[in-house]
Design an enzyme around this catalytic site. Structure first.
Site, mmCIF file in Angstrom:
data_model
loop_
_atom_site.group_PDB
_atom_site.id
_atom_site.type_symbol
_atom_site.label_atom_id
_atom_site.label_comp_id
_atom_site.label_asym_id
_atom_site.label_seq_id
_atom_site.Cartn_x
_atom_site.Cartn_y
_atom_site.Cartn_z
ATOM 1 N NE ARG A 189 -3.655 -2.224 2.970
ATOM 2 C CZ ARG A 189 -3.450 -3.354 3.494
ATOM 3 N NH1 ARG A 189 -2.151 -3.325 4.071
ATOM 4 N NH2 ARG A 189 -4.248 -4.124 3.645
ATOM 5 C CE LYS A 213 -6.490 -0.010 4.713
ATOM 6 N NZ LYS A 213 -7.868 -0.271 4.072
ATOM 7 C CG HIS A 285 -5.026 0.832 -3.834
ATOM 8 N ND1 HIS A 285 -4.620 0.912 -2.600
ATOM 9 C CD2 HIS A 285 -5.989 -0.324 -4.051
ATOM 10 C CE1 HIS A 285 -5.048 -0.329 -1.865
ATOM 11 N NE2 HIS A 285 -5.900 -0.778 -2.765
ATOM 12 N NE ARG A 288 -3.323 -3.265 -1.056
ATOM 13 C CZ ARG A 288 -2.866 -4.586 -0.221
ATOM 14 N NH1 ARG A 288 -1.440 -4.431 -0.007
ATOM 15 N NH2 ARG A 288 -3.648 -5.035 0.607
ATOM 16 C CG HIS A 311 -6.254 -8.496 1.442
ATOM 17 N ND1 HIS A 311 -6.407 -8.929 0.110
ATOM 18 C CD2 HIS A 311 -6.157 -7.073 1.171
ATOM 19 C CE1 HIS A 311 -6.330 -8.104 -0.780
ATOM 20 N NE2 HIS A 311 -6.132 -6.796 0.038
ATOM 21 C CE1 TYR A 320 -6.242 -6.301 -6.035
ATOM 22 C CE2 TYR A 320 -6.577 -7.605 -3.992
ATOM 23 C CZ TYR A 320 -6.288 -6.442 -4.645
ATOM 24 O OH TYR A 320 -5.840 -5.461 -3.925
#
Length: 339
Positions: A189, A213, A285, A288, A311, A320
């Site tokens: 990210r 995150k 992004h 990514r 994730h 994806y």
């Protein structure tokens, strides 16, 4: 003094202080104090607590400022914060959409202001959250049709641009190519890219420590191309920087300082533009998404995609599997061959 101690020593330390300070800030529509209340509430009461990211706090502060601008000037507001009804938020959301904001951006602003309302309830300024029943606008398209990734050929062409664009500046070329690889090959990210430190690189073990995150840390294996790019950049980096940051600015105003998120976006945008790509894909992004799409195409394993990209759920990674049209075409052709 620790962060928690600072919070507890603040104006929001007890119920009486919270109500008094909250009432004053709401009456004055004081953005600075209301932002402080919002941030304190999120750190103490949200599910993420102290793990909430600085980027999320910044986004919610931006949403608060937008909402205060909509409610009117503090001296004569059209909508007082202690007299809000759901319709006020609904009109605001319509205005944001009329300004051209996407449904996802409008949704983010609603959530930011909703957290402000909850903070005001916590402070005793409001009896209830007046935004609780308000729904954000729905996306007109599925996520995988709204967002795009680069094809493998386009990504290779993108990686070839830094050396070609800066033949007389190998340092800049090496940094830029590494940035593109970290995003488009390893799927980092934007905040993860610029947050990397030299100590996060373990060439002997062939891995990278990434702080993602919610302050979750993951170890990402290094591919041969990334290792080569890292080695090339590290050889040149020592001449321009002595800081702990892996990716540094090469602009005159901040040579050697940590590269900012905006700086990283500007770098990527320059190469997107040079390649003639449409402006819709200019964000970091996109890199990514490119990594996620190619990783799924190579493995067909959502658990691997989730693990590499950090994730929390494979549900997020499932996007994806839908984004690369060639994946669907291959599936259709394989099914046709069974006939």
């Amino acid at each position: 003094m620790t962060g928690e101690a600072l919070v507890l020593a603040s104006r929001w330390a007890n119920a009486a202080n919270r109500r008094r300070e909250g009432l004053r800030a709401a009456h004055q529509q004081n953005a600075e104090v209301l932002t402080d209340l919002l941030h304190t509430y999120l750190r103490l009461k949200s599910s993420k607590g102290g793990r909430i990211s600085a980027l999320t706090l910044s986004h919610y502060a931006e949403s608060l400022r937008k909402f205060l601008a909509f409610t009117g000037p503090p001296e004569a507001p059209q909508h007082a914060l202690n007299q809000l009804e759901p319709e006020v938020f609904e009109v605001w959301l319509l205005e944001l959409q009329a300004q051209g904001l996407s449904a996802s951006s409008v949704k983010r602003h609603l959530y930011g202001v909703r957290n402000l309302m909850r903070a005001l309830v916590w402070a005793g300024v409001l009896d209830r959250d007046p935004s609780a029943s308000v729904r954000p606008p729905a996306e007109a398209q599925a996520a995988h049709t709204r967002k795009s990734a680069l094809s493998a050929d386009t990504f290779r062409a993108l990686l070839a641009l830094p050396p070609a664009a800066h033949p007389a500046d190998p340092t800049r070329a090496a940094r830029d190519r590494l940035l593109l690889l970290l995003g488009g090959s390893l799927g980092l990210r934007a905040a993860e890219l610029v947050g990397l430190n030299l100590d996060d690189v373990e060439l002997t073990l062939g891995q990278l420590t990434v702080r993602g995150k919610g302050r979750r840390t993951r170890q990402v294996p290094l591919t041969r191309s990334v290792v080569a790019a890292l080695q090339s950049w590290l050889r040149l980096r020592s001449a321009v920087a002595a800081s702990e940051a892996l990716l540094v600015s090469l602009s005159h105003r901040n040579v050697g300082g940590r590269l900012s998120t905006k700086g990283a976006r500007d770098i990527a945008e320059g190469y997107y533009r040079a390649l003639g790509l449409p402006s819709e894909v200019w964000g970091l992004h996109t890199l990514r998404r490119t990594a996620g799409t190619q990783l799924y195409r190579a493995t067909r394993d959502l658990h691997v995609v989730a693990d590499v990209l950090g994730h929390a759920s494979v549900t997020t990674s499932a996007m994806y599997a839908k984004m690369d049209r060639s994946i669907r075409l291959e599936a259709l052709e394989a099914a046709e061959a069974l006939e």
